[in-house]
Design a protein around this motif. Sequence first.
Motif, PDB file in Angstrom:
ATOM      1  N   ILE A 137      48.118  34.876  30.144  1.00  0.00           N
ATOM      2  CA  ILE A 137      47.574  34.910  31.507  1.00  0.00           C
ATOM      3  C   ILE A 137      48.668  34.495  32.481  1.00  0.00           C
ATOM      4  N   VAL A 138      48.895  35.292  33.519  1.00  0.00           N
ATOM      5  CA  VAL A 138      49.815  34.911  34.589  1.00  0.00           C
ATOM      6  C   VAL A 138      48.983  34.613  35.836  1.00  0.00           C
ATOM      7  N   PHE A 139      48.998  33.349  36.252  1.00  0.00           N
ATOM      8  CA  PHE A 139      48.331  32.956  37.498  1.00  0.00           C
ATOM      9  C   PHE A 139      49.324  33.193  38.624  1.00  0.00           C
ATOM     10  N   ASN A 140      49.068  34.180  39.441  1.00  0.00           N
ATOM     11  CA  ASN A 140      50.039  34.580  40.475  1.00  0.00           C
ATOM     12  C   ASN A 140      49.668  34.029  41.859  1.00  0.00           C
ATOM     13  N   LYS A 141      50.582  34.235  42.787  1.00  0.00           N
ATOM     14  CA  LYS A 141      50.438  33.839  44.209  1.00  0.00           C
ATOM     15  C   LYS A 141      50.357  32.330  44.362  1.00  0.00           C
ATOM     16  N   ARG A 142      51.130  31.621  43.555  1.00  0.00           N
ATOM     17  CA  ARG A 142      51.165  30.169  43.628  1.00  0.00           C
ATOM     18  C   ARG A 142      51.479  29.684  45.036  1.00  0.00           C
ATOM     19  N   ASP A 143      52.349  30.444  45.724  1.00  0.00           N
ATOM     20  CA  ASP A 143      52.762  30.050  47.079  1.00  0.00           C
ATOM     21  C   ASP A 143      51.587  29.988  48.063  1.00  0.00           C
ATOM     22  N   LEU A 144      50.485  30.638  47.753  1.00  0.00           N
ATOM     23  CA  LEU A 144      49.356  30.680  48.694  1.00  0.00           C
ATOM     24  C   LEU A 144      48.300  29.605  48.394  1.00  0.00           C
ATOM     25  N   LEU A 145      48.524  28.812  47.341  1.00  0.00           N
ATOM     26  CA  LEU A 145      47.465  27.886  46.915  1.00  0.00           C
ATOM     27  C   LEU A 145      47.487  26.571  47.683  1.00  0.00           C
ATOM     28  N   SER A 146      46.295  26.056  47.979  1.00  0.00           N
ATOM     29  CA  SER A 146      46.156  24.742  48.620  1.00  0.00           C
ATOM     30  C   SER A 146      46.320  23.659  47.554  1.00  0.00           C
ATOM     31  N   GLU A 147      46.390  22.404  48.022  1.00  0.00           N
ATOM     32  CA  GLU A 147      46.461  21.267  47.096  1.00  0.00           C
ATOM     33  C   GLU A 147      45.300  21.309  46.093  1.00  0.00           C
ATOM     34  N   ASP A 148      44.103  21.542  46.614  1.00  0.00           N
ATOM     35  CA  ASP A 148      42.917  21.587  45.748  1.00  0.00           C
ATOM     36  C   ASP A 148      43.001  22.719  44.726  1.00  0.00           C
ATOM     37  N   ASP A 149      43.465  23.877  45.217  1.00  0.00           N
ATOM     38  CA  ASP A 149      43.625  25.019  44.306  1.00  0.00           C
ATOM     39  C   ASP A 149      44.597  24.672  43.176  1.00  0.00           C
ATOM     40  N   LEU A 150      45.675  23.964  43.547  1.00  0.00           N
ATOM     41  CA  LEU A 150      46.701  23.643  42.553  1.00  0.00           C
ATOM     42  C   LEU A 150      46.161  22.702  41.476  1.00  0.00           C
ATOM     43  N   ILE A 151      45.290  21.802  41.887  1.00  0.00           N
ATOM     44  CA  ILE A 151      44.668  20.896  40.913  1.00  0.00           C
ATOM     45  C   ILE A 151      43.767  21.701  39.973  1.00  0.00           C
ATOM     46  N   GLN A 152      43.013  22.607  40.564  1.00  0.00           N
ATOM     47  CA  GLN A 152      42.128  23.451  39.746  1.00  0.00           C
ATOM     48  C   GLN A 152      42.948  24.341  38.800  1.00  0.00           C
ATOM     49  N   LEU A 153      44.068  24.831  39.318  1.00  0.00           N
ATOM     50  CA  LEU A 153      44.945  25.671  38.512  1.00  0.00           C
ATOM     51  C   LEU A 153      45.441  24.924  37.276  1.00  0.00           C
ATOM     52  N   ASP A 154      45.874  23.660  37.495  1.00  0.00           N
ATOM     53  CA  ASP A 154      46.351  22.867  36.354  1.00  0.00           C
ATOM     54  C   ASP A 154      45.261  22.703  35.305  1.00  0.00           C
ATOM     55  N   GLU A 155      44.038  22.487  35.771  1.00  0.00           N
ATOM     56  CA  GLU A 155      42.930  22.324  34.826  1.00  0.00           C
ATOM     57  C   GLU A 155      42.673  23.609  34.040  1.00  0.00           C
ATOM     58  N   LEU A 156      42.743  24.729  34.749  1.00  0.00           N
ATOM     59  CA  LEU A 156      42.509  26.011  34.073  1.00  0.00           C
ATOM     60  C   LEU A 156      43.596  26.297  33.047  1.00  0.00           C
ATOM     61  N   ILE A 157      44.830  25.992  33.416  1.00  0.00           N
ATOM     62  CA  ILE A 157      45.928  26.232  32.478  1.00  0.00           C
ATOM     63  C   ILE A 157      45.735  25.367  31.229  1.00  0.00           C
ATOM     64  N   LYS A 158      45.335  24.106  31.452  1.00  0.00           N
ATOM     65  CA  LYS A 158      45.065  23.226  30.311  1.00  0.00           C
ATOM     66  C   LYS A 158      43.967  23.811  29.421  1.00  0.00           C
ATOM     67  N   LEU A 159      42.907  24.273  30.062  1.00  0.00           N
ATOM     68  CA  LEU A 159      41.785  24.859  29.314  1.00  0.00           C
ATOM     69  C   LEU A 159      42.249  26.066  28.495  1.00  0.00           C
ATOM     70  N   TYR A 160      42.934  27.003  29.133  1.00  0.00           N
ATOM     71  CA  TYR A 160      43.286  28.234  28.412  1.00  0.00           C
ATOM     72  C   TYR A 160      44.380  27.990  27.365  1.00  0.00           C
ATOM     73  N   GLU A 161      45.282  27.042  27.652  1.00  0.00           N
ATOM     74  CA  GLU A 161      46.271  26.731  26.609  1.00  0.00           C
ATOM     75  C   GLU A 161      45.597  26.073  25.405  1.00  0.00           C
ATOM     76  N   SER A 162      44.554  25.300  25.670  1.00  0.00           N
ATOM     77  CA  SER A 162      43.877  24.614  24.563  1.00  0.00           C
ATOM     78  C   SER A 162      43.192  25.606  23.615  1.00  0.00           C
ATOM     79  N   ILE A 163      42.908  26.811  24.087  1.00  0.00           N
ATOM     80  CA  ILE A 163      42.310  27.808  23.182  1.00  0.00           C
ATOM     81  C   ILE A 163      43.338  28.843  22.723  1.00  0.00           C
ATOM     82  N   GLY A 164      44.605  28.533  22.949  1.00  0.00           N
ATOM     83  CA  GLY A 164      45.654  29.348  22.353  1.00  0.00           C
ATOM     84  C   GLY A 164      46.236  30.455  23.229  1.00  0.00           C
ATOM     85  N   THR A 165      45.876  30.478  24.499  1.00  0.00           N
ATOM     86  CA  THR A 165      46.415  31.503  25.394  1.00  0.00           C
ATOM     87  C   THR A 165      47.713  30.988  26.029  1.00  0.00           C
TER      88      THR A 165
END
Length: 304
Positions: free
Chosen positions: A122-150
Amino acid sequence: MKGTVMRSTGSFYDVLAEDGKKYNCRVRGKIRLEGIKETNPVAVGDHVIVDLEHEIGSITEILPRTNHIMRKSVKKTGHSHVLAANIDQALLVVTLALPRTSLGFIDRFLVSAEAYRIPQIIVFNKRDLLSEDDLIQLDELIKLYESIGTTCFSISAQQDDPEAIRKILQGKITLIAGHSGVGKSTLLNAIAPSISQAVGDISSFSQKGTHTTTFAEMFALDDKTFVIDTPGVKEWGLVEMSEQELSDYFPEMRDLRLECKYGARCIHINEPKCAILDAVQHQTIALSRYQSYYSMMMDEDNRK
Ligand SMILES: Nc1nc2c(ncn2[C@@H]2O[C@H](COP(=O)(O)OP(=O)(O)O)[C@@H](O)[C@H]2O)c(=O)[nH]1
Ligand SMILES: [Mg+2]
Ligand SMILES: [Zn+2]
């Protein structure tokens, strides 16, 4: 001669033949692949036999596929549309900026690929457009998807050099997917400027129906590395599967389900002493993932 289908326009195909040259080909007669109900059976990535005696070549045979990925079938007709065949891995471009990708869409894509044992990125794109809150959510999602092997990446295709992504593509055939407007073409151009894909402006993807190509196209980055750019697919066609099978394609459920009281018969909806429901309750399985599971389970189109 043998060749690989690089591009399809519906009636014509570009085939990269063993001699290293590209030929414009047509399908001669009726070709059917066993077990596949399709109007148009030749897909990008297919290995084919071509007859090059005439100016326009003929595809006379499709060689067996190692896998294929479909877009959702048109209701009623039952016809499916194979987007691409013989792929080594699937890379989904998504964004938490606009047009924001839903978790349900991500999970459906992962399940489709998992059902064919195709590794997922999974490539989460448009990082430059994300707010502080979005970035926190992004980190959580990356943790979640990496934990299942993605494998996950977070980038701005517009600003960053995607070196790490370039590396993961090396020597493989990679299907690139994602909604229209998430930045697939921008990413491909950043990976390999030689591809020079047209980048859509913001208005082009919000207008439904415009700028939507139906066909995938394969590009060579070098003689062993290929990417297949797919049109912005709205929904994935799931492999037909039984109710009991679906949890096999959620890696975090696969092993756990053996602990359900009803064993292999449990479909994890409301059975007592279900290990999956228990894990959702204790948050060792993410609620968003279970919600995706539930909605796929309720979608009768997927049932065998
Ligand atoms: N700000 C920002 N805009 C981006 C980024 N990647 C793509 N875009 C913009 O998003 C729009 C759609 O991009 P495009 O590559 O055509 O998306 P595609 O439909 O997935 O191929 C264009 O206006 C791009 O300039 C990014 O990382 N940051
Ligand atoms: Mg594009
Ligand atoms: Zn269960």
